[in-house]
Scaffold this active site. Structure first.
Site, mmCIF file in Angstrom:
data_model
loop_
_atom_site.group_PDB
_atom_site.id
_atom_site.type_symbol
_atom_site.label_atom_id
_atom_site.label_comp_id
_atom_site.label_asym_id
_atom_site.label_seq_id
_atom_site.Cartn_x
_atom_site.Cartn_y
_atom_site.Cartn_z
ATOM 1 N N LYS A 90 0.923 -1.144 0.087
ATOM 2 C CA LYS A 90 -0.163 0.006 0.056
ATOM 3 C C LYS A 90 0.958 1.297 -0.008
ATOM 4 C CE LYS A 90 -3.340 2.858 2.616
ATOM 5 N NZ LYS A 90 -3.328 3.416 3.901
ATOM 6 N N ASN A 125 -8.708 2.345 10.352
ATOM 7 C CA ASN A 125 -7.936 1.880 11.381
ATOM 8 C C ASN A 125 -8.350 2.706 12.606
ATOM 9 O OD1 ASN A 125 -4.411 1.789 12.500
ATOM 10 N ND2 ASN A 125 -5.984 1.059 13.309
ATOM 11 N N THR A 126 -8.166 3.959 12.495
ATOM 12 C CA THR A 126 -8.841 4.847 13.695
ATOM 13 C C THR A 126 -10.239 4.619 14.149
ATOM 14 O OG1 THR A 126 -7.104 6.285 13.005
ATOM 15 C CG2 THR A 126 -8.792 7.187 14.651
ATOM 16 N N GLY A 128 -7.931 9.716 9.862
ATOM 17 C CA GLY A 128 -8.330 9.883 11.352
ATOM 18 C C GLY A 128 -9.129 10.735 11.921
ATOM 19 N N ALA A 188 -9.364 5.954 4.706
ATOM 20 C CA ALA A 188 -9.336 7.325 5.435
ATOM 21 C C ALA A 188 -10.486 8.154 5.692
ATOM 22 C CB ALA A 188 -8.388 8.209 5.103
ATOM 23 N N GLY A 189 -10.940 8.525 6.793
ATOM 24 C CA GLY A 189 -11.982 9.392 7.166
ATOM 25 C C GLY A 189 -13.107 8.827 7.532
#
EC number: 2.8.1.10
Length: 264
Positions: free
Chosen positions: A106, A215-216, A167, A193-194
Site C-alpha cells: 500500500k 484503522n482509527t 483519522g 481514510a476518514g
C-alpha cells in the site's frame, strides 16, 4: 488468507477475498486487542506500517506476525510516514525483504503533517517506480477522478481515495467525486481514510466502492472489538444494498399499496 472465488468476491491482484473490510493494525492498546479486533472485523487483508510496527525488524521485540500470521492473513505493508517518493520506494523494498518477496504493498506519500493529504506528485512518481519494480501497488490518493484514473493507467492494482482526512472521522465528504472514480474504474476502488462509524462504511459501499480500509474508526472507538463487528456488518449491508439497487429518489409520495379493488 485467500479463499476459493465466491460469487461476489473482492479481487485484488488476482486473489479472491470474501471480506470487503480491510483493517489497520495501529493505535490498538496491545497486540491482543489488535488480534481480537481483526477477528471481529472478519478482515482478510490487514495493513502494516513498516516504520512503526515490528514484523521482524527487531527480533527481540514482540512481532505482529505472532498474532496475525501470514498463513491466515494477507499482510499489506504500507508506507505510512513517508513524505517523498524515494522514502516510500525504499520502505516498500524493505517490506518485500522482510516478507520474503511479498509484492503487494500500500503506497501512501503524504504532503504535510497537519492534513496528511497525499502528495499527488510524489505519489505518481513512487507508483511508477514501484510498478516498474514488480510491486502490486494499492495506492492512497485524493478523491480527484483524473488522478485516480492516471494511477490505474500506471498499473496500480487498486486505487484508494480518501473519504476525508486520515483519522478525522468526518465520513464521506464528496460522494460525487467518488461516484465518478467508481464509474470509470477497471480496478477495485477502496475508500481509505476518514470513516468514523458504521453508517459511513455502509454509504461507501452503497455508492459502489469495492471495499473500505479503516484503522482509527475501530482502534479509537470506546470498544474497538464491538466497533469492528459493527463495521463488518455495515460493509456487508452496504454491499448487499448496492447489489440490490436502491429505489430512485422522488420529490412526491408513491403509494405502496395498489389502488385496484379500493372500496367506494
Amino acid at each position: 488468507m485467500t479463499n476459493p472465488a465466491p460469487s461476489d468476491a473482492l479481487v485484488i491482484a488476482g486473489k479472491h477475498y470474501r471480506s470487503r473490510l480491510l483493517t489497520g493494525t495501529g493505535k490498538f492498546k496491545d497486540l491482543d486487542e489488535t488480534r481480537l479486533a481483526t477477528e471481529a472485523a472478519a478482515a482478510e487483508i490487514v495493513t502494516v506500517a513498516i516504520r512503526r510496527v515490528n514484523i521482524g525488524q527487531d527480533p527481540n521485540a514482540p512481532s505482529l506476525l505472532d498474532v496475525l500470521p501470514p498463513e491466515r492473513y494477507t499482510l499489506l505493508p504500507n508506507t505510512a510516514g513517508c513524505y517523498t517518493a524515494e522514502d516510500a520506494v525504499r520502505t516498500c523494498r524493505l517490506a518485500r525483504e522482510l516478507l520474503d518477496g511479498h509484492n503487494l504493498t500500500k503506497l501512501e506519500v503524504l504532503g504535510d503533517e497537519k492534513t496528511l493529504y497525499p502528495d499527488v506528485v510524489q505519489t505518481l512518481k513512487a507508483a511508477e517506480q514501484l510498478v516498474a519494480d514488480g510491486f502490486e501497488v494499492m495506492v492512497y490518493t485524493s478523491d480527484d477522478p483524473i488522478l485516480a484514473k492516471r494511477l490505474e493507467d500506471i498499473g496500480c492494482v487498486a486505487v484508494m481515495p480518501l473519504a476525508a482526512p486520515i483519522g478525522s472521522g468526518l465520513g464521506i465528504q464528496n460522494k460525487y467525486n467518488l461516484l465518478e472514480i467508481i464509474e470509470n474504474a477497471k480496478v477495485p476502488i477502496i475508500v481509505d481514510a476518514g470513516v468514523g462509524t458504521a453508517s459511513d462504511a455502509a454509504i461507501a459501499m452503497e455508492l459502489g466502492c469495492d471495499g473500505v480500509l479503516m484503522n482509527t474508526a475501530i482502534a479509537g472507538a470506546r470498544d474497538p472489538i464491538l466497533m469492528a463487528s459493527a463495521m463488518r456488518k455495515a460493509i456487508e449491508a452496504g454491499r448487499e444494498a448496492f447489489l440490490a439497487g436502491r429505489i430512485p429518489r422522488k420529490r412526491y409520495a408513491s403509494a405502496s399499496s395498489p389502488v385496484d379493488g379500493v372500496i367506494g
